[in-house]
Motif scaffolding. Structure first.
Motif, mmCIF file in Angstrom:
data_model
loop_
_atom_site.group_PDB
_atom_site.id
_atom_site.type_symbol
_atom_site.label_atom_id
_atom_site.label_comp_id
_atom_site.label_asym_id
_atom_site.label_seq_id
_atom_site.Cartn_x
_atom_site.Cartn_y
_atom_site.Cartn_z
ATOM 1 N N ARG A 1 -28.261 35.398 16.056
ATOM 2 C CA ARG A 1 -27.181 36.051 15.319
ATOM 3 C C ARG A 1 -25.827 35.562 15.822
ATOM 4 O O ARG A 1 -24.936 35.225 15.050
ATOM 5 C CB ARG A 1 -27.268 37.581 15.445
ATOM 6 C CG ARG A 1 -28.294 38.220 14.575
ATOM 7 C CD ARG A 1 -27.958 39.667 14.204
ATOM 8 N NE ARG A 1 -27.752 40.554 15.324
ATOM 9 C CZ ARG A 1 -28.720 41.123 16.035
ATOM 10 N NH1 ARG A 1 -29.976 40.864 15.747
ATOM 11 N NH2 ARG A 1 -28.443 41.949 17.020
ATOM 12 N N LEU A 2 -25.654 35.542 17.139
ATOM 13 C CA LEU A 2 -24.381 35.111 17.702
ATOM 14 C C LEU A 2 -24.131 33.633 17.426
ATOM 15 O O LEU A 2 -23.002 33.233 17.105
ATOM 16 C CB LEU A 2 -24.351 35.380 19.209
ATOM 17 C CG LEU A 2 -23.068 34.982 19.935
ATOM 18 C CD1 LEU A 2 -21.842 35.645 19.311
ATOM 19 C CD2 LEU A 2 -23.166 35.314 21.422
ATOM 20 N N ALA A 3 -25.166 32.806 17.511
ATOM 21 C CA ALA A 3 -25.010 31.371 17.223
ATOM 22 C C ALA A 3 -24.569 31.158 15.778
ATOM 23 O O ALA A 3 -23.736 30.287 15.495
ATOM 24 C CB ALA A 3 -26.322 30.636 17.494
ATOM 25 N N ASN A 4 -25.110 31.943 14.858
ATOM 26 C CA ASN A 4 -24.711 31.853 13.454
ATOM 27 C C ASN A 4 -23.248 32.247 13.269
ATOM 28 O O ASN A 4 -22.538 31.659 12.447
ATOM 29 C CB ASN A 4 -25.602 32.748 12.592
ATOM 30 C CG ASN A 4 -26.862 32.063 12.109
ATOM 31 O OD1 ASN A 4 -26.934 31.553 11.000
ATOM 32 N ND2 ASN A 4 -27.878 32.036 12.965
ATOM 33 N N GLY B 1 -20.063 29.670 12.116
ATOM 34 C CA GLY B 1 -19.420 29.967 10.837
ATOM 35 C C GLY B 1 -20.386 30.255 9.714
ATOM 36 O O GLY B 1 -19.970 30.431 8.563
ATOM 37 N N ASP B 2 -21.687 30.340 10.005
ATOM 38 C CA ASP B 2 -22.675 30.626 8.960
ATOM 39 C C ASP B 2 -22.636 32.084 8.518
ATOM 40 O O ASP B 2 -23.080 32.421 7.425
ATOM 41 C CB ASP B 2 -24.083 30.274 9.442
ATOM 42 C CG ASP B 2 -24.299 28.770 9.506
ATOM 43 O OD1 ASP B 2 -23.593 28.047 8.776
ATOM 44 O OD2 ASP B 2 -25.160 28.329 10.265
ATOM 45 N N ILE B 3 -22.152 32.964 9.387
ATOM 46 C CA ILE B 3 -21.948 34.360 9.019
ATOM 47 C C ILE B 3 -20.538 34.759 9.445
ATOM 48 O O ILE B 3 -19.887 34.065 10.234
ATOM 49 C CB ILE B 3 -22.976 35.301 9.677
ATOM 50 C CG1 ILE B 3 -22.844 35.251 11.217
ATOM 51 C CG2 ILE B 3 -24.399 34.972 9.226
ATOM 52 C CD1 ILE B 3 -23.685 36.287 11.935
ATOM 53 N N HIS B 4 -20.069 35.884 8.905
ATOM 54 C CA HIS B 4 -18.732 36.369 9.237
ATOM 55 C C HIS B 4 -18.760 37.563 10.189
ATOM 56 O O HIS B 4 -17.758 37.876 10.836
ATOM 57 C CB HIS B 4 -17.980 36.793 7.975
ATOM 58 C CG HIS B 4 -17.807 35.696 6.985
ATOM 59 N ND1 HIS B 4 -18.492 35.645 5.782
ATOM 60 C CD2 HIS B 4 -17.043 34.577 7.011
ATOM 61 C CE1 HIS B 4 -18.144 34.561 5.114
ATOM 62 N NE2 HIS B 4 -17.273 33.892 5.839
#
Length: 501
Positions: free
Chosen positions: A221-224, A228-231
Protein backbone atom coordinates in the motif's frame (compact mmCIF):
# COMPACT_ATOMS: atom_id res chain seq x y z
CA UNK A 1 2.15 -4.65 -6.83
CA UNK A 2 -1.41 -3.61 -7.60
CA UNK A 3 -2.12 -3.12 -11.31
CA UNK A 4 -4.48 -0.21 -11.97
CA UNK A 5 -6.81 0.29 -14.91
CA UNK A 6 -8.78 3.27 -16.16
CA UNK A 7 -12.47 3.16 -15.33
CA UNK A 8 -15.16 3.31 -17.99
CA UNK A 9 -15.99 6.86 -16.90
CA UNK A 10 -12.37 7.96 -17.23
CA UNK A 11 -12.07 6.42 -20.69
CA UNK A 12 -15.22 8.21 -21.81
CA UNK A 13 -13.89 11.57 -20.67
CA UNK A 14 -10.56 10.93 -22.35
CA UNK A 15 -12.43 10.36 -25.60
CA UNK A 16 -13.93 13.84 -25.32
CA UNK A 17 -10.56 15.40 -24.62
CA UNK A 18 -11.30 16.05 -20.93
CA UNK A 19 -9.12 14.29 -18.38
CA UNK A 20 -11.16 12.83 -15.54
CA UNK A 21 -9.85 13.29 -12.03
CA UNK A 22 -10.12 9.89 -10.39
CA UNK A 23 -9.22 9.69 -6.72
CA UNK A 24 -7.63 6.32 -5.91
CA UNK A 25 -7.86 5.09 -2.33
CA UNK A 26 -6.23 1.90 -1.05
CA UNK A 27 -8.18 -0.11 1.52
CA UNK A 28 -6.72 -2.67 3.91
CA UNK A 29 -9.23 -5.29 2.75
CA UNK A 30 -12.18 -5.73 0.42
CA UNK A 31 -15.64 -4.71 1.55
CA UNK A 32 -18.37 -7.23 2.15
CA UNK A 33 -21.83 -6.83 0.57
CA UNK A 34 -22.59 -3.18 -0.26
CA UNK A 35 -25.95 -3.09 1.48
CA UNK A 36 -26.07 -0.88 4.61
CA UNK A 37 -28.59 -3.23 6.19
CA UNK A 38 -26.51 -6.35 5.69
CA UNK A 39 -22.90 -5.22 5.79
CA UNK A 40 -20.51 -5.03 8.71
CA UNK A 41 -16.97 -4.30 7.45
CA UNK A 42 -15.07 -1.17 8.37
CA UNK A 43 -13.88 -0.68 4.78
CA UNK A 44 -17.46 -1.02 3.60
CA UNK A 45 -18.33 2.00 5.72
CA UNK A 46 -15.51 3.93 4.04
CA UNK A 47 -17.09 3.19 0.65
CA UNK A 48 -20.50 4.23 2.00
CA UNK A 49 -19.11 7.60 3.10
CA UNK A 50 -18.81 8.48 -0.60
CA UNK A 51 -21.95 6.68 -1.79
CA UNK A 52 -24.68 6.71 0.86
CA UNK A 53 -25.68 9.82 2.77
CA UNK A 54 -27.11 9.34 6.26
CA UNK A 55 -29.83 11.17 8.10
CA UNK A 56 -27.19 12.75 10.35
CA UNK A 57 -23.41 12.86 10.46
CA UNK A 58 -20.77 13.78 13.03
CA UNK A 59 -18.08 16.43 13.39
CA UNK A 60 -14.46 15.55 14.22
CA UNK A 61 -15.42 16.45 17.81
CA UNK A 62 -18.26 13.88 17.70
CA UNK A 63 -21.12 16.36 17.61
CA UNK A 64 -24.15 15.04 15.70
CA UNK A 65 -25.02 17.37 12.81
CA UNK A 66 -27.53 17.43 9.92
CA UNK A 67 -27.03 15.58 6.67
CA UNK A 68 -30.26 14.36 5.05
CA UNK A 69 -32.18 15.33 8.16
CA UNK A 70 -32.08 19.07 8.74
CA UNK A 71 -33.69 19.19 12.19
CA UNK A 72 -34.92 16.88 14.94
CA UNK A 73 -36.62 17.31 18.30
CA UNK A 74 -36.90 14.76 21.08
CA UNK A 75 -40.18 14.90 23.03
CA UNK A 76 -39.98 15.90 26.69
CA UNK A 77 -40.97 12.40 27.78
CA UNK A 78 -38.40 10.89 25.42
CA UNK A 79 -41.02 8.74 23.71
CA UNK A 80 -40.85 10.27 20.22
CA UNK A 81 -38.56 12.18 17.87
CA UNK A 82 -39.83 14.65 15.26
CA UNK A 83 -37.58 14.83 12.18
CA UNK A 84 -37.49 17.22 9.23
CA UNK A 85 -35.63 15.99 6.15
CA UNK A 86 -33.88 17.85 3.37
CA UNK A 87 -35.83 18.90 0.27
CA UNK A 88 -34.51 18.67 -3.28
CA UNK A 89 -32.64 15.38 -2.79
CA UNK A 90 -32.86 12.46 -5.21
CA UNK A 91 -31.44 8.96 -5.16
CA UNK A 92 -29.03 7.85 -7.86
CA UNK A 93 -31.88 6.21 -9.81
CA UNK A 94 -33.95 9.42 -9.80
CA UNK A 95 -36.31 8.34 -7.01
CA UNK A 96 -37.23 11.29 -4.82
CA UNK A 97 -35.97 11.40 -1.25
CA UNK A 98 -38.64 12.40 1.25
CA UNK A 99 -40.15 11.42 4.58
CA UNK A 100 -41.77 8.33 3.11
CA UNK A 101 -38.38 7.16 1.86
CA UNK A 102 -37.06 7.43 5.43
CA UNK A 103 -40.01 5.38 6.69
CA UNK A 104 -39.36 2.75 4.01
CA UNK A 105 -35.69 2.58 4.96
CA UNK A 106 -36.40 2.12 8.66
CA UNK A 107 -38.97 -0.58 7.91
CA UNK A 108 -36.45 -2.44 5.75
CA UNK A 109 -33.77 -2.20 8.43
CA UNK A 110 -36.17 -3.64 10.98
CA UNK A 111 -37.80 -6.37 8.86
CA UNK A 112 -35.37 -7.57 6.18
CA UNK A 113 -34.46 -11.10 7.20
CA UNK A 114 -30.77 -10.51 6.53
CA UNK A 115 -30.65 -7.10 8.25
CA UNK A 116 -27.98 -6.51 10.90
CA UNK A 117 -29.56 -3.21 11.91
CA UNK A 118 -32.53 -4.69 13.78
CA UNK A 119 -31.05 -4.36 17.26
CA UNK A 120 -29.78 -0.85 16.50
CA UNK A 121 -33.33 0.33 15.71
CA UNK A 122 -35.24 -2.00 18.03
CA UNK A 123 -36.51 0.87 20.19
CA UNK A 124 -38.42 2.42 17.28
CA UNK A 125 -42.02 1.19 17.51
CA UNK A 126 -43.58 3.29 14.77
CA UNK A 127 -42.81 5.75 11.99
CA UNK A 128 -45.51 8.28 11.18
CA UNK A 129 -45.10 10.34 8.00
CA UNK A 130 -46.62 13.69 8.97
CA UNK A 131 -45.78 15.59 5.78
CA UNK A 132 -43.76 15.36 2.59
CA UNK A 133 -40.61 16.15 4.54
CA UNK A 134 -41.56 15.52 8.16
CA UNK A 135 -42.00 12.37 10.20
CA UNK A 136 -42.22 11.20 13.79
CA UNK A 137 -40.43 8.22 15.26
CA UNK A 138 -42.42 6.59 18.05
CA UNK A 139 -40.29 4.80 20.65
CA UNK A 140 -41.04 1.83 22.87
CA UNK A 141 -39.14 3.59 25.63
CA UNK A 142 -36.80 6.59 25.82
CA UNK A 143 -33.65 5.78 23.87
CA UNK A 144 -30.61 8.04 24.08
CA UNK A 145 -28.90 6.19 21.23
CA UNK A 146 -31.31 6.70 18.33
CA UNK A 147 -29.73 9.75 16.68
CA UNK A 148 -26.26 8.23 17.05
CA UNK A 149 -27.51 5.07 15.33
CA UNK A 150 -28.83 7.21 12.49
CA UNK A 151 -25.33 8.69 12.10
CA UNK A 152 -24.15 5.31 10.84
CA UNK A 153 -25.41 2.44 8.66
CA UNK A 154 -28.85 2.43 10.27
CA UNK A 155 -29.26 5.99 9.03
CA UNK A 156 -27.95 5.45 5.49
CA UNK A 157 -30.72 6.06 2.99
CA UNK A 158 -31.12 3.74 0.01
CA UNK A 159 -33.55 4.03 -2.87
CA UNK A 160 -36.87 2.40 -1.90
CA UNK A 161 -37.42 1.65 -5.59
CA UNK A 162 -34.17 -0.26 -5.93
CA UNK A 163 -34.62 -1.92 -2.54
CA UNK A 164 -38.05 -3.24 -3.52
CA UNK A 165 -36.78 -4.50 -6.87
CA UNK A 166 -33.61 -6.19 -5.63
CA UNK A 167 -34.45 -7.36 -2.13
CA UNK A 168 -31.53 -9.11 -0.47
CA UNK A 169 -29.48 -8.69 -3.68
CA UNK A 170 -29.50 -4.90 -3.37
CA UNK A 171 -25.79 -4.89 -2.50
CA UNK A 172 -24.82 -6.17 -5.97
CA UNK A 173 -25.71 -2.77 -7.47
CA UNK A 174 -26.47 -0.38 -4.60
CA UNK A 175 -28.46 2.82 -5.15
CA UNK A 176 -28.08 5.56 -2.55
CA UNK A 177 -28.14 9.38 -2.58
CA UNK A 178 -24.55 10.32 -1.78
CA UNK A 179 -21.97 12.31 -3.77
CA UNK A 180 -20.91 9.31 -5.86
CA UNK A 181 -22.98 6.56 -7.48
CA UNK A 182 -22.03 2.93 -7.87
CA UNK A 183 -20.35 2.14 -11.19
CA UNK A 184 -18.66 -1.24 -10.95
CA UNK A 185 -17.10 -3.77 -8.63
CA UNK A 186 -14.52 -6.45 -9.25
CA UNK A 187 -14.15 -8.57 -6.12
CA UNK A 188 -10.73 -8.29 -4.47
CA UNK A 189 -9.69 -5.74 -7.11
CA UNK A 190 -11.69 -2.51 -7.12
CA UNK A 191 -14.91 -0.66 -6.37
CA UNK A 192 -15.54 2.30 -8.68
CA UNK A 193 -17.93 5.17 -7.93
CA UNK A 194 -18.81 8.03 -10.29
CA UNK A 195 -19.71 11.60 -9.33
CA UNK A 196 -23.47 12.08 -9.08
CA UNK A 197 -24.35 15.27 -10.94
CA UNK A 198 -27.63 15.76 -9.06
CA UNK A 199 -26.13 15.48 -5.59
CA UNK A 200 -27.57 18.14 -3.29
CA UNK A 201 -24.08 19.23 -2.16
CA UNK A 202 -22.28 18.68 -5.49
CA UNK A 203 -20.34 21.96 -5.26
CA UNK A 204 -18.25 20.41 -2.49
CA UNK A 205 -17.22 17.38 -4.57
CA UNK A 206 -14.09 17.87 -6.67
CA UNK A 207 -13.51 14.44 -8.23
CA UNK A 208 -15.14 12.82 -11.26
CA UNK A 209 -14.79 9.37 -9.72
CA UNK A 210 -13.30 7.54 -6.78
CA UNK A 211 -11.79 4.08 -7.00
CA UNK A 212 -11.30 1.93 -3.89
CA UNK A 213 -8.57 -0.70 -4.17
CA UNK A 214 -8.21 -3.50 -1.60
CA UNK A 215 -4.47 -3.95 -0.97
CA UNK A 216 -4.00 -6.09 2.16
CA UNK A 217 -0.21 -5.78 2.39
CA UNK A 218 0.75 -2.59 4.23
CA UNK A 219 4.16 -2.38 2.54
CA UNK A 220 2.58 -2.65 -0.90
CA UNK A 221 0.00 0.00 0.00
CA UNK A 222 2.73 2.45 0.96
CA UNK A 223 4.81 1.59 -2.13
CA UNK A 224 1.78 2.33 -4.32
CA UNK A 225 1.38 5.71 -2.62
CA UNK A 226 5.04 6.58 -3.07
CA UNK A 227 4.94 5.61 -6.75
CA UNK A 228 1.82 7.70 -7.39
CA UNK A 229 -0.42 4.73 -8.22
CA UNK A 230 -2.78 5.73 -5.42
CA UNK A 231 -3.55 9.05 -3.74
CA UNK A 232 -4.49 7.86 -0.26
CA UNK A 233 -4.30 4.82 1.97
CA UNK A 234 -6.23 4.08 5.11
CA UNK A 235 -4.60 2.48 8.16
CA UNK A 236 -0.94 3.11 7.60
CA UNK A 237 0.98 0.55 9.66
CA UNK A 238 2.79 2.07 12.67
CA UNK A 239 5.92 0.30 11.45
CA UNK A 240 5.70 2.36 8.23
CA UNK A 241 5.03 5.67 9.95
CA UNK A 242 8.63 6.91 10.02
CA UNK A 243 9.15 6.08 6.34
CA UNK A 244 5.95 7.86 5.31
CA UNK A 245 6.68 10.96 7.39
CA UNK A 246 10.18 11.19 5.89
CA UNK A 247 8.74 11.38 2.36
CA UNK A 248 8.12 15.00 1.31
CA UNK A 249 5.49 13.84 -1.16
CA UNK A 250 3.33 12.29 1.56
CA UNK A 251 1.15 13.83 4.23
CA UNK A 252 0.28 11.78 7.32
CA UNK A 253 -2.71 12.57 9.55
CA UNK A 254 -4.34 10.60 12.35
CA UNK A 255 -7.24 10.47 14.77
CA UNK A 256 -7.72 8.33 17.87
CA UNK A 257 -10.18 5.52 17.24
CA UNK A 258 -13.45 5.02 19.09
CA UNK A 259 -13.18 1.26 18.76
CA UNK A 260 -11.17 -1.75 19.86
CA UNK A 261 -9.39 -4.90 18.72
CA UNK A 262 -9.35 -8.27 20.41
CA UNK A 263 -10.33 -11.92 20.23
CA UNK A 264 -13.96 -13.07 20.13
CA UNK A 265 -14.72 -16.56 21.44
CA UNK A 266 -17.59 -18.70 20.19
CA UNK A 267 -19.55 -19.41 23.38
CA UNK A 268 -23.03 -20.04 22.00
CA UNK A 269 -23.15 -19.68 18.22
CA UNK A 270 -23.96 -23.12 16.84
CA UNK A 271 -22.34 -26.53 17.25
CA UNK A 272 -18.77 -25.21 17.20
CA UNK A 273 -19.39 -23.38 20.46
CA UNK A 274 -19.68 -26.73 22.27
CA UNK A 275 -15.99 -26.88 23.15
CA UNK A 276 -14.04 -26.35 26.36
CA UNK A 277 -13.37 -22.77 25.20
CA UNK A 278 -17.06 -22.13 24.67
CA UNK A 279 -18.21 -23.89 27.83
CA UNK A 280 -15.68 -22.81 30.46
CA UNK A 281 -14.97 -19.15 31.17
CA UNK A 282 -11.80 -20.10 33.09
CA UNK A 283 -10.07 -20.93 29.81
CA UNK A 284 -10.99 -17.56 28.34
CA UNK A 285 -9.81 -15.86 31.52
CA UNK A 286 -6.53 -17.77 31.25
CA UNK A 287 -6.08 -16.55 27.70
CA UNK A 288 -6.55 -12.97 28.89
CA UNK A 289 -4.06 -13.37 31.74
CA UNK A 290 -1.50 -14.75 29.27
CA UNK A 291 -1.56 -11.49 27.30
CA UNK A 292 0.90 -8.65 27.91
CA UNK A 293 -1.06 -5.82 26.36
CA UNK A 294 1.62 -3.17 26.74
CA UNK A 295 4.19 -5.46 25.13
CA UNK A 296 1.79 -6.05 22.23
CA UNK A 297 1.50 -2.29 21.78
CA UNK A 298 5.26 -1.83 21.76
CA UNK A 299 6.24 -4.87 19.69
CA UNK A 300 3.52 -4.79 17.05
CA UNK A 301 2.56 -1.11 16.99
CA UNK A 302 5.74 0.65 18.18
CA UNK A 303 3.77 2.29 20.98
CA UNK A 304 1.41 4.09 18.60
CA UNK A 305 -1.77 2.50 19.98
CA UNK A 306 -3.23 2.06 23.48
CA UNK A 307 -3.53 -1.20 25.46
CA UNK A 308 -7.12 -2.10 26.32
CA UNK A 309 -9.30 -4.58 28.19
CA UNK A 310 -12.77 -3.15 27.56
CA UNK A 311 -14.93 -2.00 24.69
CA UNK A 312 -14.07 1.60 25.65
CA UNK A 313 -10.47 2.91 25.84
CA UNK A 314 -9.11 3.94 29.26
CA UNK A 315 -9.38 7.59 28.19
CA UNK A 316 -13.15 7.27 27.62
CA UNK A 317 -15.59 8.58 30.23
CA UNK A 318 -17.43 5.25 29.81
CA UNK A 319 -14.43 3.13 30.86
CA UNK A 320 -14.96 1.14 34.07
CA UNK A 321 -11.98 2.02 36.27
CA UNK A 322 -12.87 -0.78 38.69
CA UNK A 323 -11.37 -3.14 36.13
CA UNK A 324 -8.02 -1.63 35.10
CA UNK A 325 -5.87 -3.34 32.48
CA UNK A 326 -4.48 -6.35 34.30
CA UNK A 327 -0.79 -7.14 34.28
CA UNK A 328 0.28 -10.32 32.55
CA UNK A 329 0.17 -13.30 34.91
CA UNK A 330 1.34 -16.51 33.27
CA UNK A 331 1.17 -18.49 36.53
CA UNK A 332 -2.44 -17.39 37.06
CA UNK A 333 -3.22 -18.49 33.49
CA UNK A 334 -1.65 -21.90 34.10
CA UNK A 335 -3.57 -22.29 37.36
CA UNK A 336 -6.86 -21.55 35.62
CA UNK A 337 -6.08 -24.11 32.91
CA UNK A 338 -5.31 -26.73 35.55
CA UNK A 339 -8.45 -25.84 37.49
CA UNK A 340 -10.47 -26.32 34.30
CA UNK A 341 -8.92 -29.77 33.80
CA UNK A 342 -6.10 -28.95 31.39
CA UNK A 343 -2.86 -29.03 33.41
CA UNK A 344 -0.91 -30.05 30.30
CA UNK A 345 -2.28 -27.22 28.20
CA UNK A 346 -4.95 -26.94 25.53
CA UNK A 347 -5.28 -26.18 21.81
CA UNK A 348 -7.06 -23.11 20.45
CA UNK A 349 -7.79 -22.30 16.81
CA UNK A 350 -8.02 -18.58 16.04
CA UNK A 351 -9.06 -17.26 12.65
CA UNK A 352 -7.39 -14.02 11.62
CA UNK A 353 -7.66 -11.63 8.64
CA UNK A 354 -5.02 -12.28 5.98
CA UNK A 355 -3.55 -8.79 6.29
CA UNK A 356 -0.20 -7.73 7.67
CA UNK A 357 -1.01 -6.24 11.05
CA UNK A 358 -3.51 -8.87 12.28
CA UNK A 359 -1.06 -11.61 11.33
CA UNK A 360 1.78 -9.88 13.16
CA UNK A 361 -0.48 -9.39 16.17
CA UNK A 362 -1.50 -13.04 16.29
CA UNK A 363 2.07 -14.25 16.03
CA UNK A 364 2.86 -12.29 19.19
CA UNK A 365 -0.35 -13.51 20.85
CA UNK A 366 0.55 -17.07 19.85
CA UNK A 367 3.96 -16.80 21.54
CA UNK A 368 2.50 -15.29 24.72
CA UNK A 369 -0.26 -17.90 24.94
CA UNK A 370 2.24 -20.73 24.45
CA UNK A 371 4.09 -19.75 27.64
CA UNK A 372 0.88 -20.41 29.56
CA UNK A 373 0.22 -23.74 27.84
CA UNK A 374 -2.27 -22.49 25.26
CA UNK A 375 -1.29 -23.84 21.86
CA UNK A 376 -2.72 -21.39 19.32
CA UNK A 377 -3.24 -22.43 15.72
CA UNK A 378 -3.59 -19.40 13.42
CA UNK A 379 -5.96 -19.78 10.46
CA UNK A 380 -5.60 -16.91 7.99
CA UNK A 381 -8.69 -15.91 5.98
CA UNK A 382 -9.77 -13.17 3.59
CA UNK A 383 -11.68 -10.70 5.75
CA UNK A 384 -15.13 -11.09 4.17
CA UNK A 385 -14.79 -14.88 4.49
CA UNK A 386 -13.75 -14.53 8.12
CA UNK A 387 -16.83 -12.44 8.84
CA UNK A 388 -19.11 -14.88 7.04
CA UNK A 389 -17.70 -17.82 9.00
CA UNK A 390 -17.91 -15.86 12.22
CA UNK A 391 -21.57 -14.96 11.63
CA UNK A 392 -22.38 -18.59 10.85
CA UNK A 393 -20.63 -19.83 14.00
CA UNK A 394 -18.05 -21.67 11.95
CA UNK A 395 -15.11 -20.79 14.21
CA UNK A 396 -13.67 -21.36 17.68
CA UNK A 397 -12.10 -17.92 18.20
CA UNK A 398 -11.63 -14.95 15.93
CA UNK A 399 -9.23 -12.01 15.92
CA UNK A 400 -11.64 -9.20 15.20
CA UNK A 401 -12.24 -5.60 16.12
CA UNK A 402 -14.69 -2.76 15.84
CA UNK A 403 -14.14 0.71 14.47
CA UNK A 404 -16.22 2.34 17.20
CA UNK A 405 -19.31 4.50 17.42
CA UNK A 406 -20.13 7.95 18.78
CA UNK A 407 -22.54 6.63 21.41
CA UNK A 408 -21.17 3.98 23.82
CA UNK A 409 -24.11 1.72 23.05
CA UNK A 410 -22.68 1.16 19.56
CA UNK A 411 -19.52 -0.41 21.00
CA UNK A 412 -21.18 -3.00 23.19
CA UNK A 413 -24.94 -3.62 22.94
CA UNK A 414 -25.17 -5.48 19.65
CA UNK A 415 -22.14 -7.66 20.47
CA UNK A 416 -23.17 -9.13 23.81
CA UNK A 417 -26.96 -8.88 24.19
CA UNK A 418 -29.06 -11.92 23.42
CA UNK A 419 -29.79 -11.95 19.68
CA UNK A 420 -27.77 -8.73 19.17
CA UNK A 421 -27.20 -7.90 15.51
CA UNK A 422 -23.46 -8.67 15.63
CA UNK A 423 -23.41 -11.09 18.56
CA UNK A 424 -21.27 -13.65 16.73
CA UNK A 425 -20.06 -14.98 20.06
CA UNK A 426 -23.56 -16.20 20.84
CA UNK A 427 -23.15 -14.83 24.37
CA UNK A 428 -26.34 -14.50 26.40
CA UNK A 429 -26.75 -13.30 29.98
CA UNK A 430 -30.03 -11.86 31.37
CA UNK A 431 -28.29 -9.37 33.65
CA UNK A 432 -26.17 -8.03 30.78
CA UNK A 433 -29.28 -7.70 28.62
CA UNK A 434 -31.07 -5.87 31.41
CA UNK A 435 -28.21 -3.46 32.08
CA UNK A 436 -27.48 -2.60 28.44
CA UNK A 437 -31.15 -2.21 27.53
CA UNK A 438 -31.62 0.05 30.55
CA UNK A 439 -28.60 2.14 29.51
CA UNK A 440 -30.38 2.99 26.28
CA UNK A 441 -33.28 4.53 28.17
CA UNK A 442 -31.20 6.72 30.46
CA UNK A 443 -30.73 10.36 29.53
CA UNK A 444 -28.48 11.06 32.51
CA UNK A 445 -24.83 10.23 31.81
CA UNK A 446 -24.08 8.97 35.33
CA UNK A 447 -27.12 6.71 35.28
CA UNK A 448 -26.10 5.28 31.92
CA UNK A 449 -22.56 4.68 33.06
CA UNK A 450 -23.78 2.77 36.09
CA UNK A 451 -25.53 0.34 33.75
CA UNK A 452 -22.46 -0.08 31.55
CA UNK A 453 -20.37 -0.68 34.67
CA UNK A 454 -22.79 -3.37 35.83
CA UNK A 455 -22.57 -5.11 32.46
CA UNK A 456 -18.78 -4.80 32.39
CA UNK A 457 -18.42 -6.57 35.73
CA UNK A 458 -20.12 -9.63 34.23
CA UNK A 459 -18.34 -9.40 30.89
CA UNK A 460 -14.89 -9.21 32.49
CA UNK A 461 -15.70 -12.43 34.33
CA UNK A 462 -17.33 -14.27 31.42
CA UNK A 463 -14.83 -12.99 28.82
CA UNK A 464 -16.70 -13.79 25.59
CA UNK A 465 -14.53 -11.06 24.06
CA UNK A 466 -10.95 -10.54 25.19
CA UNK A 467 -9.95 -6.98 24.33
CA UNK A 468 -6.31 -6.24 23.52
CA UNK A 469 -5.83 -2.69 22.25
CA UNK A 470 -7.34 0.50 20.85
CA UNK A 471 -5.86 1.78 17.63
CA UNK A 472 -5.46 5.16 15.98
CA UNK A 473 -6.56 5.77 12.41
CA UNK A 474 -3.39 6.76 10.57
CA UNK A 475 -4.02 8.00 7.03
CA UNK A 476 -1.25 8.64 4.51
CA UNK A 477 -1.94 10.62 1.34
CA UNK A 478 -0.41 12.45 -1.58
CA UNK A 479 0.83 15.85 -0.38
CA UNK A 480 -1.08 17.42 -3.27
CA UNK A 481 -4.36 16.47 -1.61
CA UNK A 482 -5.82 19.35 0.38
CA UNK A 483 -8.90 19.86 2.52
CA UNK A 484 -8.93 16.43 4.14
CA UNK A 485 -9.83 16.10 7.83
CA UNK A 486 -9.33 12.87 9.83
CA UNK A 487 -12.26 11.71 11.97
CA UNK A 488 -12.33 9.45 15.05
CA UNK A 489 -14.63 7.04 13.22
CA UNK A 490 -11.95 6.48 10.55
CA UNK A 491 -14.25 7.37 7.66
CA UNK A 492 -12.91 9.18 4.60
CA UNK A 493 -15.15 12.16 3.86
CA UNK A 494 -14.45 13.83 0.53
CA UNK A 495 -16.46 17.04 0.79
CA UNK A 496 -14.06 19.94 0.18
CA UNK A 497 -11.12 17.66 -0.65
CA UNK A 498 -9.22 18.43 -3.85
CA UNK A 499 -6.08 17.33 -5.69
CA UNK A 500 -3.79 19.90 -7.25
CA UNK A 501 -1.97 19.08 -10.48
Amino acid sequence: MKTLTLTTAALALLATGVMAQDLRIALQSDADILDPDQSRTFVGRIVYASMCDKLVDITPDLEIIPQLATAWTVAEDGMSIDITVREGVVFHDGTAFNAQAVADNIERSQTLEESRRKSELSSISSVEVTGDYTLTLGLKAPDATVMAQLADRAGMMISPTAAAEKGADFGLAPVCSGPFSFSERVAQDRIVLTKFADYWNADQINFDSVTFLPIPDTTVRLANLQSGDIHMLERLAPTDLAQAEADAGITVVSAVSLGYQGVTFNVGNGEKSDTPWGNDKRLRQAFSYAMDREAINQVVFEGAYAPGNQSFPPTSPWYNAEFPIEARDVEKAKALLAEAGFPDGIDLTVQVPNTTIPLQLMQVVQAMAAEAGIRVEIVSKEFATLLSDQSAGDYQASQIGWSGRVDPDGNIHQFVTTDGGINDSGFSHPAVDEALNAARSQADTAARKAQYDAARAILIDEAPLVYLYHQSWITAMDAKLTGYTPYPDGMIRLEGVSLSE
